[in-house]
Design a protein around this motif. Structure first.
Motif, PDB file in Angstrom:
ATOM      1  N   LYS A 120       0.909  -1.287  -0.032  1.00 57.51           N
ATOM      2  CA  LYS A 120      -0.035  -0.092   0.089  1.00 57.51           C
ATOM      3  C   LYS A 120       0.832   1.211  -0.022  1.00 57.51           C
TER       4      LYS A 120
ATOM      5  N   GLU B 186       1.045   4.605  -2.550  1.00 58.07           N
ATOM      6  CA  GLU B 186       0.895   5.964  -1.989  1.00 58.07           C
ATOM      7  C   GLU B 186       1.808   6.940  -2.277  1.00 58.07           C
TER       8      GLU B 186
ATOM      9  N   ASP C 139      -8.744  -4.917  -0.150  1.00 53.49           N
ATOM     10  CA  ASP C 139      -9.263  -3.768   0.538  1.00 53.49           C
ATOM     11  C   ASP C 139      -8.465  -2.582   1.208  1.00 53.49           C
ATOM     12  N   SER C 140      -6.974  -2.959   1.419  1.00 52.62           N
ATOM     13  CA  SER C 140      -6.180  -1.799   1.523  1.00 52.62           C
ATOM     14  C   SER C 140      -5.812  -1.039   0.390  1.00 52.62           C
TER      15      SER C 140
ATOM     16  N   THR D 239      -8.385   1.715  -1.026  1.00 49.46           N
ATOM     17  CA  THR D 239      -8.423   2.852  -0.592  1.00 49.46           C
ATOM     18  C   THR D 239      -7.606   3.945  -1.121  1.00 49.46           C
ATOM     19  N   THR D 240      -6.738   3.603  -1.984  1.00 47.53           N
ATOM     20  CA  THR D 240      -5.755   4.356  -2.966  1.00 47.53           C
ATOM     21  C   THR D 240      -6.589   5.126  -4.003  1.00 47.53           C
ATOM     22  N   ARG D 241      -7.804   4.397  -4.344  1.00 46.68           N
ATOM     23  CA  ARG D 241      -8.463   4.935  -5.430  1.00 46.68           C
ATOM     24  C   ARG D 241      -8.024   4.833  -6.872  1.00 46.68           C
TER      25      ARG D 241
END
Length: 435
Positions: free
Chosen positions: A193, A197, A244-245, A248-250
């Motif tokens: 993740k 990011e 799922d993790s 969240t970054t879209r």
């Protein structure tokens, strides 16, 4: 908390398992630090490209998701693409097939012809537990996807993959880890993740992720064991947590979940002894599902045909092949094997029979004839690049390479075995125009 307990339990079992199974590396002296190649950045024309997360579940046979009700994987494959099965290259082993997937080349063509083999030109052996050989890029042929991408100015990352620790053609992934089994799954997921990011200039677009747990349990306890069922549940939950993790970054992330090979149960009462040979003239390499016999000198080479006939006449529960006359569908012959790494004579058992070299008697193995149903692997994919609710039949794993290159808009200018047309039907229509 439940996930942490499961992770700890699996790690303890794996450390034990690696002492016996033909796992990727030795357990001792494991390096858990992230490696970063300095000075790299995505070129501007690469920053708007899609993202691919390539996940390998070692030993995840084509039917395991249904056999043990891997609920998350079943849900996501139904939304995206599901292959009936994926055909590994021969031999159906971990290193040859992970490297086949990442290069688009059959094992005989990329050079990793077994987990343990001999190179007569180098007068040296490659073994998966030999860290120095594994990290030596001169053993590896072809151009892995991360090399293709990095040369095009696209950053990549690897939380384990065969070859990712070596400088192949002088190139490694920008972000990578040397293989170890100490890093808990939660940290691995959070690291992936964190890569996604990063600022656009530093963000990798191709990420590989490897899960060994199912393979280890199948070796130790067999395909039908409760330990294998628990390992399937663990990887299913881990991939759900990773998904799922990352959501969240879209970001427009495409997920590919596959395996390197299938698995077969063994019968410990049907272990075979390797024929005794004159070790002054012949060298034996390989493992339980494939034995290579190499002629060490001119005298031995002259007597190969005689030895072949002797072995063939006395073979019991295994087949004997000359390297020049293996089944064409294996793509595993001395022709095209320029490094000479395939043995001059091959001994090939069929499960539940396997060769025994001592140590703990394992209850499961792979590496057998890649045409066998039990050796077939898994392939699922979902994300913006893929069609929805789409099913395909069996296909060779070398087709994954050109498909990922197409998604990432990378041009392939070297020869590979995989065909782009094989997996073109699973991609969204507009992707076929990407250059």
């Amino acid at each position: 908390m439940k996930m942490q307990k499961a992770s700890s339990k699996i790690v303890i079992i794996l450390l034990f398992a690696l002492c016996f199974a033909n796992g990727p590396y030795e357990v001792l002296a494991q390096d858990t630090t992230q490696q970063i190649v300095p000075g790299r950045a995505n070129k501007l024309n690469q920053q708007a490209k899609p993202y691919v997360v390539l996940i390998s579940i070692d030993g995840f046979r084509w039917d395991l998701a249904d056999k043990y009700n891997a609920s998350f994987l079943k849900k996501m494959r139904a939304k995206g693409v599901q292959a009936r099965s994926m055909r590994p290259g021969y031999p159906s082993l971990t290193f040859p097939n992970h490297y086949a997937i990442i290069t688009g080349l059959y094992p005989a063509h990329h050079g990793l012809v077994d987990n343990y083999f001999y190179d007569p030109h180098r007068s040296a052996s490659y073994k998966v537990s030999d860290k120095r050989a594994v990290a030596d890029g001169s053993w590896y042929g072809g151009e892995p996807l991360w090399v293709l991408a990095e040369k095009a100015g696209m950053l990549t990352a690897s939380f384990y993959w065969v070859g990712s620790e070596a400088a192949i053609d002088g190139v490694r992934p920008t972000y990578y880890y040397n293989y170890n089994e100490k890093i808990p799954i939660e940290r691995r997921i959070s690291t992936v993740k964190s890569w996604l990011e990063l600022p656009e200039a530093k963000r990798p677009h191709l990420l590989t992720f490897y899960l060994p747990e199912v393979d280890h349990m199948e070796h130790l306890y067999g395909v039908d064991s409760k330990q294998t069922a628990e390992a399937v549940a663990f990887v299913d939950s881990s991939i759900r947590q990773l998904y799922d993790s990352l959501m969240t970054t879209r970001l427009p992330i495409n997920f590919i979940v596959l395996s390197d090979h299938g698995f077969a149960n063994l019968d410990s009462n049907k272990y075979l002894g390797v024929p005794k040979l004159d070790t002054g003239h012949y060298l034996i390499r390989g493992g339980s599902a494939l034995v290579h016999i190499y002629a060490k000198d001119k005298t031995a080479k002259k007597s190969l045909n005689k030895l072949y006939k002797q072995l063939k006449s006395s073979a019991d529960h295994y087949k004997v092949f000359k390297a020049s006359k293996t089944p064409p569908s294996w793509h595993y012959r001395s022709k095209g094997n320029t490094a000479g790494r395939i043995g001059d004579i091959l001994l090939v058992p069929y499960p539940p029979y396997s060769f025994y070299f001592g140590g703990r008697k394992l209850l499961g193995a792979h590496g057998f004839d890649n045409r066998l149903q039990d050796m077939q692997a898994t392939f699922y994919a979902w994300g913006p690049a893929f069609k929805q609710h789409f099913k395909i039949g069996n296909f060779p794993n070398v087709a994954v390479y050109p498909m990922i290159a197409k998604i990432l808009g990378l041009s392939i200018r070297h020869k590979i075995d995989g065909k782009e047309k094989t997996l073109a039907p699973i991609l969204q229509k507009q992707l076929r125009q990407v250059e």
